[in-house]
Scaffold this motif. Structure first.
Motif, PDB file in Angstrom:
ATOM      1  N   PHE A 131      -4.901  -0.279   2.778  1.00  0.00           N
ATOM      2  CA  PHE A 131      -5.723  -1.403   3.209  1.00  0.00           C
ATOM      3  C   PHE A 131      -6.065  -1.303   4.698  1.00  0.00           C
ATOM      4  O   PHE A 131      -6.209  -2.313   5.374  1.00  0.00           O
ATOM      5  N   GLU A 178     -15.776  -5.556  -2.443  1.00  0.00           N
ATOM      6  CA  GLU A 178     -14.801  -5.578  -1.353  1.00  0.00           C
ATOM      7  C   GLU A 178     -14.448  -7.015  -0.962  1.00  0.00           C
ATOM      8  O   GLU A 178     -13.284  -7.329  -0.697  1.00  0.00           O
ATOM      9  N   ILE A 229     -12.025  -8.549  -3.513  1.00  0.00           N
ATOM     10  CA  ILE A 229     -10.648  -8.106  -3.307  1.00  0.00           C
ATOM     11  C   ILE A 229     -10.033  -8.823  -2.104  1.00  0.00           C
ATOM     12  O   ILE A 229      -8.895  -9.313  -2.156  1.00  0.00           O
ATOM     13  N   THR A 230     -10.798  -8.887  -1.014  1.00  0.00           N
ATOM     14  CA  THR A 230     -10.290  -9.522   0.200  1.00  0.00           C
ATOM     15  C   THR A 230     -10.067 -11.013  -0.012  1.00  0.00           C
ATOM     16  O   THR A 230      -9.090 -11.585   0.492  1.00  0.00           O
ATOM     17  N   SER A 239     -10.361  -4.053   2.686  1.00  0.00           N
ATOM     18  CA  SER A 239     -10.535  -3.387   1.396  1.00  0.00           C
ATOM     19  C   SER A 239     -11.680  -2.386   1.456  1.00  0.00           C
ATOM     20  O   SER A 239     -12.409  -2.308   2.440  1.00  0.00           O
ATOM     21  N   SER A 240     -11.841  -1.614   0.386  1.00  0.00           N
ATOM     22  CA  SER A 240     -12.937  -0.650   0.288  1.00  0.00           C
ATOM     23  C   SER A 240     -13.499  -0.672  -1.126  1.00  0.00           C
ATOM     24  O   SER A 240     -13.045  -1.434  -1.983  1.00  0.00           O
ATOM     25  N   SER A 242     -10.672  -0.217  -3.670  1.00  0.00           N
ATOM     26  CA  SER A 242      -9.558  -1.160  -3.773  1.00  0.00           C
ATOM     27  C   SER A 242      -9.605  -1.900  -5.103  1.00  0.00           C
ATOM     28  O   SER A 242     -10.685  -2.130  -5.664  1.00  0.00           O
ATOM     29  N   GLU A 271      -3.885  -3.669  -6.590  1.00  0.00           N
ATOM     30  CA  GLU A 271      -3.434  -3.377  -5.232  1.00  0.00           C
ATOM     31  C   GLU A 271      -3.372  -4.650  -4.393  1.00  0.00           C
ATOM     32  O   GLU A 271      -2.440  -4.845  -3.601  1.00  0.00           O
ATOM     33  N   ALA A 272      -4.355  -5.528  -4.583  1.00  0.00           N
ATOM     34  CA  ALA A 272      -4.347  -6.801  -3.863  1.00  0.00           C
ATOM     35  C   ALA A 272      -3.116  -7.619  -4.220  1.00  0.00           C
ATOM     36  O   ALA A 272      -2.432  -8.174  -3.342  1.00  0.00           O
TER      37      ALA A 272
END
Length: 379
Positions: A4, A275, A278-279, A357-358, A361, A365-366
């Protein structure tokens, strides 16, 4: 490793970028623009095609004004030091990275004047007014980050660009955190100079940067061989030769080309939306954890990039990042080379833990990050 730290450089790189760079090292280790043999001529054409692709991506309309640099910092220095002189006045934002702040500080030691416009979180009109109030008759350049690498806040560069255009002040943008993610139309946004960290949102190799200079830059940072006008000791004035002395990073440029293809194939807005999702998941999860302090707005399209900062009460940011690293999660702790932004948000003594994030991601994973933070807080 769960990664991250994408605000520093994206990881992993897309398979097509890896393949293109490896192929360049295998079959394109020749010097473009220096030889008349077929391989050198063909490579010159490929590099021009990449310039055109970059120009099209940012709606610059001028492939010859796309300059390849070692990184975004080199692009920023080329603009600032190539334009500004003692006695000039420069306006920047209160959230600048050291890539902008340090060259400006150096110029101040030679007699330039610098003012920093206050960024008003949640009020873009007030931010624009902050810039407008500082512009004066001897303002030689306005330069600002497109988005903070600490809080993720996007600045209203279209509106700032409009003000600069009306007042006849050249406008430069540090797009290290936004290129490949947020919309950037240089012509529409009145951007004269765009500085890009292509190893981030364009998924190119590290050690690559881009400067698109629609405006003039009188002075060079360094001079040398360009493969053109070799009989003269004077540096060529034509772009891109003026700012590309020495052998260019061919594998890196080929990687930029493949990286833009990757972003175009997935869709810039689609990547950005993913992204942010995810964020936002991370943001919402952290918000529910006791002792967590968040320093970023809730992730939102065209308001933030997918970057957020947080701390755990009673721990330093370094301690938290180290604990996360031991759990296999890579984040970034400290001041992130942006002390101005940390002074602005009140974390100059502590720094923050930064998460970004990318395109690669995942929700899993989050959730792993959220659960890791919970275990550190012991809930």
């Amino acid at each position: 490793m769960i990664y991250f730290d994408n605000a520093a450089t994206t990881n992993p790189k897309p398979p097509e970028v890896l393949k293109a760079v490896l192929e360049a090292l295998k079959t394109k280790s020749v010097n473009p623009g220096r030889g008349g043999y077929d391989e050198a001529v063909a490579l010159s054409g490929e590099i021009y095609n990449c310039r055109k692709k970059v120009s099209d991506f940012f709606s610059a309309g001028a492939p010859e004004r796309v300059i390849f640099t070692p990184n975004c910092t080199a692009a920023i220095n080329t603009v600032i030091k190539g334009i500004c002189r003692p006695g000039d006045h420069i306006v920047a934002s209160s959230l600048e990275h050291n890539a902008v702040a340090r060259p400006l500080y150096k110029l101040q030691s030679f007699g330039a004047e610098v003012d920093y416009a206050e960024v008003i979180f949640g009020d873009k009109n007030a931010t624009v007014r902050s810039f407008e109030r500082l512009i004066r008759d001897n303002t030689r350049l306005c330069i600002c980050t497109h988005a903070s690498n600490v809080t993720g806040t996007i600045l209203p560069i279209a509106e700032i660009g409009e003000i600069c255009a009306k007042k006849g002040v050249p406008f430069a943008v540090d797009a290290a955190q936004t290129a490949g993610i947020a919309e950037i139309d240089m012509r529409k946004m009145k951007i004269d100079y765009l500085c890009v960290a292509s190893h981030k949102g364009l998924y190119a190799p590290m050690g690559t940067g881009i400067l698109i200079a629609l405006g003039e830059i009188p002075e060079t940072l360094f001079e040398g061989g360009t493969g053109s006008l070799s009989m003269s000791y004077l540096q060529p004035q034509e772009l891109p030769d003026k700012f590309e002395s020495g052998t260019v990073n061919v594998p890196g440029i080929i990687g930029i080309n493949a990286g833009i293809d990757f972003v175009n194939s997935k869709g810039r807005e689609r990547i950005y939306s993913h992204e942010l999702k995810i964020t936002k998941r991370i943001y919402d999860g952290l918000l529910k954890i006791p002792l967590i302090r968040l320093y970023s707005e809730a992730p939102k399209m065209n308001v933030t990039v997918p970057t957020l900062s947080f701390n755990i009460e009673g721990m330093t940011s370094t301690e938290v990042a180290e604990k996360l690293a031991r759990k296999g999660i890579a984040t970034r702790a400290g001041l992130h080379c942006a002390p101005m932004a940390h002074r602005r948000i009140g974390t100059i003594d502590s720094g923050t833990v930064r998460v970004c994030s990318s395109a690669f991601s995942t929700d899993i994973e989050a959730d792993a990050l959220i659960n890791a933070v919970k275990s550190i807080v012991k809930i």
